[in-house]
Design an enzyme around this catalytic site. Structure first.
Site, PDB file in Angstrom:
ATOM      1  N   ARG A 103      48.914   6.753 -17.594  1.00  0.00           N
ATOM      2  CA  ARG A 103      48.055   5.805 -18.290  1.00  0.00           C
ATOM      3  C   ARG A 103      48.903   4.636 -18.785  1.00  0.00           C
ATOM      4  O   ARG A 103      50.060   4.823 -19.179  1.00  0.00           O
ATOM      5  CB  ARG A 103      47.422   6.528 -19.475  1.00  0.00           C
ATOM      6  N   THR A 382      36.976   1.613 -11.280  1.00  0.00           N
ATOM      7  CA  THR A 382      37.963   2.688 -11.192  1.00  0.00           C
ATOM      8  C   THR A 382      37.744   3.316  -9.836  1.00  0.00           C
ATOM      9  O   THR A 382      36.746   3.034  -9.182  1.00  0.00           O
ATOM     10  CB  THR A 382      37.675   3.704 -12.323  1.00  0.00           C
ATOM     11  N   THR A 400      42.848   3.384 -12.086  1.00  0.00           N
ATOM     12  CA  THR A 400      41.978   2.254 -12.398  1.00  0.00           C
ATOM     13  C   THR A 400      42.750   1.008 -12.805  1.00  0.00           C
ATOM     14  O   THR A 400      43.914   1.087 -13.215  1.00  0.00           O
ATOM     15  CB  THR A 400      41.030   2.637 -13.567  1.00  0.00           C
ATOM     16  N   ASP A 424      40.362  -0.726 -23.547  1.00  0.00           N
ATOM     17  CA  ASP A 424      39.967   0.665 -23.821  1.00  0.00           C
ATOM     18  C   ASP A 424      40.424   1.152 -25.189  1.00  0.00           C
ATOM     19  O   ASP A 424      40.060   2.250 -25.615  1.00  0.00           O
ATOM     20  CB  ASP A 424      40.502   1.615 -22.743  1.00  0.00           C
ATOM     21  N   SER A 453      41.024   7.118 -22.495  1.00  0.00           N
ATOM     22  CA  SER A 453      40.362   6.939 -21.200  1.00  0.00           C
ATOM     23  C   SER A 453      39.193   7.899 -21.080  1.00  0.00           C
ATOM     24  O   SER A 453      39.106   8.894 -21.807  1.00  0.00           O
ATOM     25  CB  SER A 453      41.381   7.223 -20.090  1.00  0.00           C
ATOM     26  N   GLY A 474      33.522   4.764 -13.269  1.00  0.00           N
ATOM     27  CA  GLY A 474      32.283   4.481 -14.008  1.00  0.00           C
ATOM     28  C   GLY A 474      32.432   4.367 -15.510  1.00  0.00           C
ATOM     29  O   GLY A 474      31.443   4.512 -16.220  1.00  0.00           O
ATOM     30  N   GLY A 475      33.651   4.129 -16.028  1.00  0.00           N
ATOM     31  CA  GLY A 475      33.796   4.002 -17.479  1.00  0.00           C
ATOM     32  C   GLY A 475      33.343   5.298 -18.143  1.00  0.00           C
ATOM     33  O   GLY A 475      33.605   6.397 -17.656  1.00  0.00           O
TER      34      GLY A 475
END
Ligand code: DON
Length: 577
Positions: A103, A382, A400, A424, A453, A474-475
């Site tokens: 990340r 993503t 993503t 985010d 995330s 898709g968040g």
């Protein structure tokens, strides 16, 4: 040099052509491929084939995932990346499932409110320190078999030689290149230069996209490994970009970036072993909270419909509660004190007892101690891919750039996009509102911290063997897409193809709206039946949730089936015997 031949020969499986360059390609059936020698399923046939070639050459699932991941940075610039980050779940045979967590991190200069009043999401300031190259390197160091260079070179080659643009990439680029800021603002001049169609207004399926700068960047990574990216020539290009665009990432931030090898979130569920992505993804824990609540409620299959109104009601109530707990408690566990009991069986049971089987609970009634502001936000992109090899080693990888094409900032002369993942973090300390914006403490910005995330790559094992590899973009919808596929396959024993094909829905606490896909397999009166139970329902014609390229294994026969979701294009490719 098998991949040379393979990449040159590939032409995308054709989907129905749309009328206008700005119309989304039509719905198609899911595409599947089955076999015992290995499967790769991703958003792009070229990338899946590159992974399958690695498997055919004796590489394992991690090798193939790395090769596919680098290839996607070329073939699916919406989300495939080297300038972003993600989560790679790895199931090595006979060993514990782990997560290679890569990340992005916040630059050293940030404060909790550094982006509180910032609105431009397409800006150097929105960029987190990228993790993908370090993550793939760490995965290779721990589990890889074939040489690193062999895994990166195919991507470098297709970037330099060009790829055939498919329907989805053509559509997606056309949509973006039609937006005014991307057409005129000088910040995006490099985007236009790199992704603009050759000598015409719109991309069409079948056109060639040639990315020589990206080819050189990938060749450097193939030759020098992550040092090129975090300390060498590519790092210099990123820093130049930051200086030109008024971004925050420094040389020191890049040099200090580390991917992490973390234990998965593990739970026993209905006789299966569930392995989800750990914090800083909320995915593994939130999907688990939801599944545990549904198990406590005794959710049953409906023989008539894919989803009945009663089921959608119950599952929505579960989503609402899980997302409230996510907002209250989850963030980077290396920085925030996390109360792990929120994803325990007992806590799930307790949450489930607060559900009224007949009436929706307004989200405002379950805010608890979170203060809600009454002001009115979200965006998507993503990508997820899954790999299984002939020895049953599985990889479930989601990565993503955050929004489609991330920050839309292409590093000058380096040919790759930077993420806008800083979005985010919870942007305004203390400000949680009914639009879905969250301001709780665990996910506030801090130097070096990873933003929370929703990426939810999952591995399910049965009797010690990989049974399912699932994930999606898709968040925040990712969590619910993955949960719905797991409910279909594990609770209802439907095939993975049915589960991926079928309609999806989403609720995330706030906004207090249930979003439903349209589909013939749903009851005609579903929307009104849910409204009668007190839900606010949105069902837009064009709404599509996620793109869940997944794999299931029939453990009796050893045959694996890859399922490419229809929603955004994709291809499952098997290794031939
Ligand atoms: O990590 C996250 O949760 C988000 N940045 C993911 C964004 C996303 O999935 C958009 N995709 N469609």
């Amino acid at each position: 040099m098998r991949f040379l031949i393979a990449t040159v020969c590939i032409c995308r499986v054709s989907v129905a052509h749309s009328a206008s360059p700005l119309d989304r390609p039509d719905r198609t059936p899911v595409q599947t491929a089955s076999g015992t020698e290995g499967i790769v399923v991703s958003n792009c046939d070229i990338a899946s084939q590159i992974g399958a070639d690695v498997l055919a050459e004796g590489g394992n699932a991690v090798d193939a995932a790395i090769a596919t991941g680098f290839a996607m940075a070329v073939t699916w610039p919406e989300a495939g990346n080297i300038g972003g980050g993600g989560f790679m779940m790895v199931a090595p045979p006979e060993r514990d499932v782990v997560c290679i967590e890569y990340r992005e991190t916040a630059p050293a200069s940030v404060k909790p409110n550094s982006l509180a009043s910032w609105t431009n999401r397409r800006h150097e300031r929105m960029v987190g320190v990228p993790g993908t190259v370090a993550g793939f390197w760490l995965a290779h160091q721990k589990y890889g078999k074939l040489p690193w260079k062999r895994l990166v070179e195919p991507a470098a080659q297709i970037a330099a030689e060009g790829i055939v643009v498919d329907d989805y990439l053509a559509w997606s680029l056309n949509i973006y290149l039609s937006q005014q800021d991307l057409q005129t603002d000088k910040r995006y001049a490099e985007f236009r230069r790199v992704y603009g169609p050759p000598e015409k207004q719109f991309w069409e399926a079948g056109d060639q996209l040639v990315q020589p700068d990206l080819g050189r960047t990938l060749s450097l990574i193939a030759e020098q490994g992550p040092t090129a990216f975090y300390e060498g020539a590519i790092a210099d290009q990123i820093i130049d970009q930051m200086q030109r665009g008024d971004g925050w990432i420094t040389k020191e931030d890049l040099k200090k970036y580390r991917a992490k090898h973390r234990p998965a979130i593990h739970a026993k569920l209905k006789g299966y072993d569930y392995y989800g992505a750990p914090l800083p993804s909320s995915g593994g824990t939130t999907v688990l909270m939801e599944l545990r609540m549904l198990a406590a409620l005794g959710l049953k299959k409906d023989e008539q419909y894919f989803w009945s109104a009663d089921q959608v009601h119950l599952i929505t109530e579960v989503m609402r509660r899980a997302f409230r707990e996510r907002a209250a408690h989850l963030g980077d566990a290396d920085f925030a004190d996390i109360n792990k009991s929120v994803w325990s069986v007992d806590y799930a049971r307790q949450l489930a007892t607060s559900i009224n089987q007949k009436r929706a609970t307004p989200s405002a009634e379950i805010v608890g101690d979170i203060v809600i502001s009454t002001e009115p936000y979200e965006s998507p992109q993503t990508t997820h891919f899954s790999v299984i090899d002939k020895d049953g080693m599985g990889v479930s990888n989601t990565y993503t750039l955050e929004a489609s094409f991330g920050s839309c900032i292409v590093v000058k002369d380096a040919g790759f996009l930077l993420n806008n993942e800083m979005g985010d973090f919870n942007p305004v300390p203390g400000r949680t509102d009914t639009s879905g914006r969250i301001g709780t403490n665990p996910n506030l910005m801090a130097p070096g911290k990873r933003m929370l995330s929703s990426q939810s790559p999952v591995i399910i094992k049965q009797d010690g063997q990989v049974k399912l590899l699932v994930g999606s973009p898709g968040g925040r919808t990712i969590i619910n897409t993955v949960m719905e596929i797991l409910v279909q396959t594990l609770f209802f024993e439907r095939s993975l193809a049915e589960a991926v094909d079928g309609p999806r829905f989403h609720h995330q606490w706030f906004p207090d709206v249930l979003r439903l896909e349209r589909d013939d397999s749903l009851p005609d009166d579903l929307k009104s039946a849910l409204q009668q139970r007190g839900h606010t329902v949105s069902q837009r014609n064009e709404s599509r949730q996620g793109s869940a390229h997944s794999i299931e294994v029939d453990l009796r026969t050893g045959v694996a089936t890859g399922v490419a979701d229809w929603r955004r294009g994709g291809a499952a490719v098997r290794v031939e015997k």
